[in-house]
Design an enzyme around this catalytic site. Structure first.
Site, short mmCIF file in Angstrom:
data_model
loop_
_atom_site.label_atom_id
_atom_site.label_comp_id
_atom_site.label_asym_id
_atom_site.label_seq_id
_atom_site.Cartn_x
_atom_site.Cartn_y
_atom_site.Cartn_z
N GLU A 384 19.30 68.19 61.42
CA GLU A 384 20.07 66.98 61.11
C GLU A 384 19.43 65.68 61.60
OE1 GLU A 384 24.11 67.61 62.44
OE2 GLU A 384 24.62 68.47 60.50
N GLU A 456 24.88 74.67 56.50
CA GLU A 456 26.10 74.73 57.32
C GLU A 456 27.29 74.25 56.49
OE1 GLU A 456 26.00 72.71 61.14
OE2 GLU A 456 23.87 73.14 61.33
C1 GAL Z 1 26.52 70.29 62.60
C2 GAL Z 1 25.47 70.72 63.61
C3 GAL Z 1 25.87 71.96 64.36
C4 GAL Z 1 27.30 71.86 64.80
C5 GAL Z 1 28.14 71.65 63.60
C6 GAL Z 1 29.61 71.66 63.91
O1 GAL Z 1 26.40 68.95 62.30
O2 GAL Z 1 24.25 70.94 62.97
O3 GAL Z 1 25.04 72.16 65.46
O4 GAL Z 1 27.44 70.81 65.68
O5 GAL Z 1 27.82 70.42 63.02
O6 GAL Z 1 30.32 71.71 62.71
#
Ligand code: GAL
Length: 803
Positions: A384, A456
């Protein structure tokens, strides 16, 4: 010869220069074994500063069988986060970064029979100028020599590395290529200039020779050769066939490398394994555990891979946000779980020095893991982080040079970012519960030709505790179902990785105020939340049936339970109430019609029960049923207009009073005052009941203990058994609001990791039982005071004696 060095370390949570000296008296240090965590933590409610320190590890070695001019290498598999290594007081190596292994060459410095001191100054402060540090991080980074340490003692010239590649794997005659590098105790021993011959043998994983494709001659440090191999099988998730390639030097030194024949291709129209399209269905995994942070031995690391594959039915995992234990990856190879692994980092890119460390991490990650067939994608961006053309051009070029066969990815959360990688990997957190599960690819990137992967989803969008109410837990599950469905629906999405496998301890900036991110589909002990069933029900190797509700209407505001959901891989679910068949539910007109095993909605708890009211005319029964189902779904206070019309028909046409209607509701929907309502759900496939569960009022509480293994075996270090503990009703249903204490007692040569008094959270908790270097019989007693006492018996055996 490989000698594990995991026992007999002396540890101090502080560092002074004298502590690396052999003259220093470390009798006041704590005696520890590796994997070791700098500090044991509570379950939650602790600050991230507790594990940040400069610490010292000391260990003596006496090697009787090391002869002059033998090569001696010392490898640390994971030292969090900046390490300086000293031999007899003299600095011999250093390493920056807690997630990759490093080796220190001790050749020429170690003598037979001499007592040598290895000392490590280890810095776990998050102020270090190395990834992932420099800004905020949503996970704890812990500290310590948390993976294993070993010595390699070889003849002066040895095979340091071999990189195995396969090609034309769909042909009967497959190509096998080995690129290797010799190591040696300096040019004096003739590594560089001498001629060497290396015999190559293809073996089964049990050591049986399958083929001897040839002997390579080489002069200098590197060698490579290609062979044609027939009669071997391909590796896939369903058939994870592994082989070993043995390269043996003329001096007898050899290196065995496990690998597989398989081919991956990423295209804009999908992910292909051995030429067959596959939708990637995975979760993100951190490497943390309650109490000991990152420090868990092989069996516990391997268990997570098994849970992902066998309990959650997944075919892939992302090792967010760093390379993880080789034991975990080994197991992924063995069971056929595809892995997306990436360099350490979280949102922040540091200065030039920091970037050089990150580049180094790309190199270490790829060199250390590139023979693992399960790994299908390298993450060469800081998770990110913003675009950085020069930096990411370098990480990509390096990855492609070191491993031309695997694609690169790089997880971003920005749309339209520069694509330097082979796959556009994007964290899509757009789902809010009542919209599409994911955004369309063309809204994220204009690169229509690029393969696209959702790295994710969900996570912080809907934190869910195991003790949240039923509605919340169901919504959590349905969010996962919605996204998963849409990942399946979009043909130009390779698949996705949900956030995340289990809840994890985190920094103050994240989580629920107790330093926990409740983002998992499992809790920290790997107990399942309801959302786990969304994934588990996609399996087809065993029947799955999970009902979203305990059927207790009192759990709901106004006692309105609404519809419930069955997560199952069966064809239909048959509902029975007090033994009477109510209705069968299937996936016709499913809201999740792209999902192979969509959840099944159960919205009729009445069936034809009103036929028991013979005094009611047939039409009145039909109208009453419609009305009762509406009341069941919306509650009397929020009825839609059509309910009023139905009520009007009953009152004015059939002369029914409001009290009578309420009476029918109470009897058939409200379930009040009945002797006991028992709901039975049968999961049915091809007409056969494959799983069944009953929901009824609890009468007693019983412990459900799930132990992963009871034969603890120490080989290179201690072994740990995991115990998952749940409170179930007498009908076998989880009691999510049972939050009582659990007391643990041990007997024999075992010890607990974490406290001996736990509390059930959401009806669940867990513990870890560790061997202590002595063989024998051990026993864990699990006490739920006033209710139940259970015992688990362990056998502890000591394999190879630790040196
Ligand atoms: C993302 C991040 C993860 C975690 C996640 C929580 O932005 O890459 O490490 O923090 O959000 O939803």
């Amino acid at each position: 010869m490989k000698i594990p060095l995991n026992d007999g370390w002396a540890f101090s949570p502080a560092f002074t220069d004298e502590q690396v000296s052999p003259a220093f008296d470390d009798s006041g240090f704590e005696r520890v074994r590796l994997p070791h965590t700098a500090v044991e933590t509570p379950f939650n409610c602790f600050d991230e500063s507790v594990y940040q320190m400069v610490m010292t590890y000391r260990r003596h070695i006496v090697l009787d069988d090391v002869y002059p001019r033998q090569a001696v290498r010392l490898t640390f598999e994971g030292a969090a986060h900046a390490a300086e290594v000293y031999l007899d007081g003299e600095k011999v190596g250093e390493h920056f970064g807690g997630y990759t292994a490093f080796t220190v060459d001790l050749t020429g410095r170690v003598f037979p029979g001499k007592d040598h001191l290895i000392a490590v100054k280890l810095d776990s402060r998050e102020s270090l100028n190395i990834p992932p540090f420099g800004h905020v991080i949503d996970y704890m980074t812990y500290g310590g020599l948390y993976r294993e340490v070993f010595l390699d003692i070889t003849r002066p010239v040895y095979i340091e590395d071999s990189y195995i590649r396969t090609d034309r794997i769909l042909d009967e005659k497959k190509r096998l290529r080995i690129d290797g590098r010799l190591g040696g105790a300096g040019s004096a021993t003739g590594v560089r200039n001498a001629e060497h011959s290396i015999r190559i043998t293809l073996m089964d994983t049990d050591g049986t020779e399958i083929a001897a494709p040839g002997t390579i001659s080489c002069s200098g440090e590197s060698f490579s050769a290609e062979f044609e191999i027939s009669g071997v099988e391909l590796w896939s998730p369903d058939h994870p066939r592994l082989y070993v390639l043995r390269a043996e030097l003329e001096n007898g030194e050899s290196l065995e490398t496990r690998f597989a024949f398989r081919e991956i291709a990423v295209r804009s129209d999908g992910f292909f394994l051995n030429g067959e399209r596959m939708k990637l269905r995975g979760l993100n995994r951190h490497q943390s555990y309650p109490f000991v942070g990152y420090a868990m031995p092989a069996s516990v690391q391997r268990l997570d891979a098994d849970i992902l594959k066998y309990e959650l039915g997944l075919n892939a995992v992302r090792t967010s946000h760093y390379p993880q234990s080789r034991h975990f990856i080994d197991r992924c190879d063995e069971i056929g779980l595809l892995v997306f692994t990436e360099i350490p980092g979280w949102q922040h890119i540091g200065n030039e020095v920091w970037k050089e460390h990150a580049i180094r991490h790309v190199e270490e990650m790829i060199l250390q893991y590139r023979n693992h067939p399960s790994i299908f994608l390298w993450g060469v961006r800081i998770n990110e982080s913003p675009d950085d053309h020069d930096f990411y051009s370098r990480t990509n070029a390096l990855a492609r040079r070191l491993d031309p066969d695997r694609p690169t990815g790089g997880v971003r959360c920005i749309k339209g970012s520069e694509l330097l990688e082979d796959v556009y990997t994007y964290n899509d957190f757009s789902h809010t519960g009542d919209n599409a599960g994911i955004e369309k690819k063309n809204r994220i990137t204009t690169r229509r030709d690029a393969p696209y992967l959702v790295s994710e989803y969900n996570g912080h969008m809907f934190p869910t505790k195991v003790f949240d109410d039923e509605t919340h837990r169901l919504n959590h599950a349905l969010r996962h179902a919605r996204v998963l469905n849409d990942l399946y629906r979009e043909p130009d999405v390779l698949g996705g990785f949900g956030w995340c496998m289990f809840d994890y301890n985190t920094h103050k900036d994240f989580g629920s105020g107790d330093r926990v991110c409740y983002h998992g589909v499992l809790d920290m002990f790997r107990n399942p939340k309801l959302a786990a069933a969304v994934y588990a029900s996609q399996r087809d190797d065993a029947p799955v049936l999970e009902i979203s509700s305990s059927m207790d209407v009192g759990e709901y505001p106004g006692s309105v339970r609404g519809e419930i959901v069955a997560f199952t891989n069966a064809d239909e679910v048959r509902l029975y109430k007090n033994g009477r068949f109510i209705k069968s539910f299937s996936r016709t007109k499913s809201r999740w019609d792209s999902l192979p095993r969509a959840p099944i909605v159960i919205d009729d708890f009445l069936g034809d029960q009103l036929d028991d009211e013979p005094d009611l005319p047939r039409l009145a029964r039909r109208v009453l049923k419609k009305l009762l189902l509406l009341i069941a779904r919306y509650g009397p206070a929020h009825l839609p207009a059509r309910a009023l019309a139905l009520g009007g028909v009953l009152i004015f046409r059939y002369g029914m009073s409001r009290a009578e209607i309420t009476g029918y509701y109470t009897r058939y929907i409200g379930d009040w005052g009945q002797a006991a309502t028992v709901y039975r759900f049968d999961a049915v496939t091809r007409g056969q009941v494959v799983a069944s569960c009953e929901k009824r009022a609890m009468r007693s509480v019983q412990l459900d203990l799930r132990v992963d293994h009871t034969m603890l075996c120490e080989s290179s270090t201690y072994d740990v058994a995991t115990v998952r503990i749940r409170a179930l009703s007498d009908a076998g249903n989880l009691l999510p609001y049972c939050m009582e204490p659990v007391i643990l007692e041990t007997d024999g040569p075992i010890e607990l990791i974490g406290p001996s008094t736990l509390t059930l959270r959401g009806g669940m908790t867990g513990t870890y039982v560790r061997s202590c270097g002595t063989a024998g019989a051990g026993m864990l007693r699990v006490i739920l005071p006033g209710r139940e006492i259970r015992e688990i018996h362990f056998d502890i055996s000591i394999g190879e004696a630790p040196s």
